[in-house]
Design a protein around this motif. Structure first.
Motif, PDB file in Angstrom:
ATOM      1  N   GLY A 213       0.774  -1.229   0.000  1.00 14.06           N
ATOM      2  CA  GLY A 213       0.000   0.000   0.000  1.00 14.06           C
ATOM      3  C   GLY A 213       0.807   1.281   0.000  1.00 14.06           C
ATOM      4  N   LYS A 214       2.129   1.192  -0.089  1.00  6.40           N
ATOM      5  CA  LYS A 214       2.978   2.381  -0.137  1.00  6.40           C
ATOM      6  C   LYS A 214       3.816   2.366  -1.413  1.00  6.40           C
ATOM      7  N   ARG A 215       4.304   3.565  -1.781  1.00  6.36           N
ATOM      8  CA  ARG A 215       5.116   3.682  -2.988  1.00  6.36           C
ATOM      9  C   ARG A 215       6.593   3.812  -2.612  1.00  6.36           C
ATOM     10  N   TYR A 216       7.409   3.047  -3.348  1.00  9.02           N
ATOM     11  CA  TYR A 216       8.839   3.007  -3.070  1.00  9.02           C
ATOM     12  C   TYR A 216       9.625   3.159  -4.375  1.00  9.02           C
ATOM     13  N   ILE A 217      10.910   3.427  -4.188  1.00  8.33           N
ATOM     14  CA  ILE A 217      11.839   3.450  -5.308  1.00  8.33           C
ATOM     15  C   ILE A 217      13.204   3.051  -4.758  1.00  8.33           C
ATOM     16  N   TYR A 218      13.978   2.306  -5.542  1.00  6.00           N
ATOM     17  CA  TYR A 218      15.365   2.034  -5.184  1.00  6.00           C
ATOM     18  C   TYR A 218      16.252   3.054  -5.898  1.00  6.00           C
ATOM     19  N   GLY A 219      17.273   3.541  -5.209  1.00  5.53           N
ATOM     20  CA  GLY A 219      18.183   4.504  -5.811  1.00  5.53           C
ATOM     21  C   GLY A 219      19.631   4.142  -5.560  1.00  5.53           C
ATOM     22  N   ARG A 220      20.490   4.531  -6.493  1.00  8.63           N
ATOM     23  CA  ARG A 220      21.940   4.364  -6.352  1.00  8.63           C
ATOM     24  C   ARG A 220      22.485   5.553  -5.562  1.00  8.63           C
ATOM     25  N   VAL A 221      23.163   5.276  -4.469  1.00  4.51           N
ATOM     26  CA  VAL A 221      23.635   6.304  -3.544  1.00  4.51           C
ATOM     27  C   VAL A 221      25.161   6.343  -3.580  1.00  4.51           C
ATOM     28  N   GLU A 222      25.710   7.533  -3.845  1.00  3.63           N
ATOM     29  CA  GLU A 222      27.166   7.633  -4.009  1.00  3.63           C
ATOM     30  C   GLU A 222      27.617   9.071  -3.772  1.00  3.63           C
ATOM     31  N   LYS A 223      28.814   9.253  -3.229  1.00  5.39           N
ATOM     32  CA  LYS A 223      29.368  10.578  -3.071  1.00  5.39           C
ATOM     33  C   LYS A 223      29.803  11.142  -4.415  1.00  5.39           C
ATOM     34  N   ARG A 224      29.652  12.460  -4.583  1.00 10.82           N
ATOM     35  CA  ARG A 224      29.933  13.113  -5.858  1.00 10.82           C
ATOM     36  C   ARG A 224      31.361  12.851  -6.340  1.00 10.82           C
ATOM     37  N   GLU A 225      32.316  12.859  -5.416  1.00 10.16           N
ATOM     38  CA  GLU A 225      33.719  12.758  -5.803  1.00 10.16           C
ATOM     39  C   GLU A 225      34.190  11.317  -5.964  1.00 10.16           C
ATOM     40  N   GLU A 226      33.310  10.355  -5.736  1.00 13.62           N
ATOM     41  CA  GLU A 226      33.705   8.944  -5.838  1.00 13.62           C
ATOM     42  C   GLU A 226      33.008   8.272  -7.023  1.00 13.62           C
ATOM     43  N   TRP A 227      33.573   7.175  -7.462  1.00 15.10           N
ATOM     44  CA  TRP A 227      33.011   6.408  -8.569  1.00 15.10           C
ATOM     45  C   TRP A 227      33.216   4.935  -8.276  1.00 15.10           C
ATOM     46  N   ALA A 228      32.221   4.122  -8.655  1.00 14.54           N
ATOM     47  CA  ALA A 228      32.264   2.676  -8.422  1.00 14.54           C
ATOM     48  C   ALA A 228      32.374   2.360  -6.928  1.00 14.54           C
ATOM     49  N   ARG A 229      31.800   3.223  -6.097  1.00 16.21           N
ATOM     50  CA  ARG A 229      31.709   2.962  -4.650  1.00 16.21           C
ATOM     51  C   ARG A 229      30.312   3.375  -4.199  1.00 16.21           C
ATOM     52  N   SER A 230      29.342   2.658  -4.680  1.00 20.21           N
ATOM     53  CA  SER A 230      27.956   3.050  -4.438  1.00 20.21           C
ATOM     54  C   SER A 230      27.179   1.939  -3.752  1.00 20.21           C
ATOM     55  N   TRP A 231      26.024   2.323  -3.224  1.00 25.20           N
ATOM     56  CA  TRP A 231      25.100   1.415  -2.574  1.00 25.20           C
ATOM     57  C   TRP A 231      23.705   1.648  -3.149  1.00 25.20           C
ATOM     58  N   VAL A 232      22.871   0.641  -3.049  1.00 19.46           N
ATOM     59  CA  VAL A 232      21.469   0.761  -3.436  1.00 19.46           C
ATOM     60  C   VAL A 232      20.626   0.719  -2.172  1.00 19.46           C
ATOM     61  N   ARG A 233      19.761   1.756  -2.037  1.00 15.26           N
ATOM     62  CA  ARG A 233      18.905   1.860  -0.863  1.00 15.26           C
ATOM     63  C   ARG A 233      17.450   2.021  -1.276  1.00 15.26           C
ATOM     64  N   LEU A 234      16.569   1.646  -0.364  1.00 14.29           N
ATOM     65  CA  LEU A 234      15.134   1.771  -0.578  1.00 14.29           C
ATOM     66  C   LEU A 234      14.657   3.116  -0.047  1.00 14.29           C
ATOM     67  N   PHE A 235      13.816   3.801  -0.842  1.00 10.48           N
ATOM     68  CA  PHE A 235      13.234   5.083  -0.458  1.00 10.48           C
ATOM     69  C   PHE A 235      11.716   4.992  -0.565  1.00 10.48           C
ATOM     70  N   GLU A 236      11.021   5.631   0.385  1.00  7.50           N
ATOM     71  CA  GLU A 236       9.559   5.690   0.375  1.00  7.50           C
ATOM     72  C   GLU A 236       9.111   7.075  -0.078  1.00  7.50           C
ATOM     73  N   GLU A 237       8.045   7.128  -0.876  1.00  2.00           N
ATOM     74  CA  GLU A 237       7.515   8.417  -1.327  1.00  2.00           C
ATOM     75  C   GLU A 237       7.025   9.218  -0.120  1.00  2.00           C
ATOM     76  N   SER A 238       7.516  10.454  -0.003  1.00  2.00           N
ATOM     77  CA  SER A 238       7.148  11.301   1.130  1.00  2.00           C
ATOM     78  C   SER A 238       6.548  12.626   0.682  1.00  2.00           C
ATOM     79  N   GLY A 239       6.356  12.804  -0.618  1.00  2.00           N
ATOM     80  CA  GLY A 239       5.766  14.019  -1.174  1.00  2.00           C
ATOM     81  C   GLY A 239       5.894  13.977  -2.684  1.00  2.00           C
ATOM     82  N   PRO A 240       5.345  14.975  -3.379  1.00  2.00           N
ATOM     83  CA  PRO A 240       5.478  15.008  -4.840  1.00  2.00           C
ATOM     84  C   PRO A 240       6.946  15.068  -5.249  1.00  2.00           C
TER      85      PRO A 240
END
Length: 315
Positions: free
Chosen positions: A44-71
């Motif tokens: 009953g809720k809306r989710y999205i997975y996103g790739r999370v990474e620092k701007r200055e880094e590359w190939a050092r990322s994680w995938v996390r779950l996010f819940e819709e909290s607004g438009p």
């Protein structure tokens, strides 16, 4: 036949973009979130997975779950699994969720190779890692067919592909009976879909949708390089799993369709790395993309598959 630069120019002259927005991600301050999955509903809720990474880094990322909290706003969900992956995607196969993404393997601090990793289950909090894709292959996508079997799109690339076809990567397709049959060998043997890309063009499938006709609506990326800039564009086509032929290949979005924003590196300033679409009540679709390897965006475009509508269940 027009080359991809000319087709892009024609699209820009005639495009219809009804909304354009960047997504906001909360709960991961100090990190960029980009190259997301499509949004999806669970319990009953809306989710999205996103790739999370620092701007200055590359190939050092994680995938996390996010819940819709607004438009166009998503907030990290605490207490859920964090995956050491890039570029997540989500699919519904039978009564299970399949999460896929790219796992990068390093040796002595340098990128050694990468693979597609696949997780499955009925509970987002308890997905089982069950198989791996071929060495150095990204963008493997699954779709359930009308028969109940599973269509598998591959993305072969490398010097052998370039020598034979003049393209950096292709899209392949095969069919398996169940998730138990998904293996590196099966994916690697998928037949190539010929004619999608011209010389020095490349691309891949990012999300596949079963259509009422039994054909597959593909949302993907199509690319070329010009003057050191890697141009990634949103594209669509219809694929017939019986004849193994495609039709109605077209560009449906480019980087200028989305709001202005930074790029991780200069050569990614024209990059819109496709996630996929979701239907809207007005008959148009929300099209999601990673932008410049730093952000994620959404635009509203016309439904791309003509009169062939999505099946009652799509992923």
């Amino acid at each position: 036949m027009m080359n991809l630069t000319q087709r892009r120019r024609e699209f820009e002259q005639n495009k219809s973009i009804y909304e354009s927005a960047m997504l906001v991600f909360r709960g991961v301050e100090g990190f960029d979130v980009y190259n997301p999955s499509i949004p999806f509903e669970w319990n009953g809720k809306r989710y999205i997975y996103g790739r999370v990474e620092k701007r200055e880094e590359w190939a050092r990322s994680w995938v996390r779950l996010f819940e819709e909290s607004g438009p166009d706003e998503w907030t990290a969900v605490g207490g859920t699994t964090v995956y050491q992956l890039e570029d997540p995607y989500i699919s519904a196969i039978g009564n299970q969720v399949v999460l896929g993404g790219t796992h990068v393997r390093c040796a002595q601090g340098k990128v050694d190779t990468f693979y597609g990793y696949f997780y499955k289950g009925r509970d987002l909090n308890d997905l089982l890692y069950f198989t791996t894709g071929p060495d150095r292959m990204k963008d493997i996508r699954l779709v359930q067919l009308q028969s109940g079997r599973i269509g598998v799109f591959s993305r072969p690339r490398g010097e052998d592909v370039r020598r034979e076809f003049g393209s950096e990567s292709l899209i392949g397709f095969t069919v398996i009976d169940s998730l138990d049959d998904l293996s590196p060998e099966v994916i690697e043997r998928a037949d190539y879909i010929h004619g999608l890309f011209g010389p020095d063009e490349w691309g891949g499938c990012n999300q596949a949708y079963l259509l009422e006709s039994g054909k597959i609506g593909v949302i993907g990326h199509i690319c070329y390089m010009e003057e050191g800039i890697s141009t990634y564009m949103n594209m669509s086509f219809v694929f017939d799993p019986e004849t193994r032929r495609f039709s109605d290949l077209k560009i449906i979005g480019t980087r200028p369709c989305y709001p202005d924003g930074p790029a991780k590196m200069p050569h990614l300033s024209d990059c819109a790395f496709t996630a996929g679409i979701e239907m809207r009540a007005d008959g148009k679709v929300n099209l999601y993309s990673g932008i410049g390897d730093t952000q994620a965006g959404r635009i509203v475009v016309d439904y791309p598959f003509g009169g062939d509508v999505l099946g009652s269940s799509y992923s």
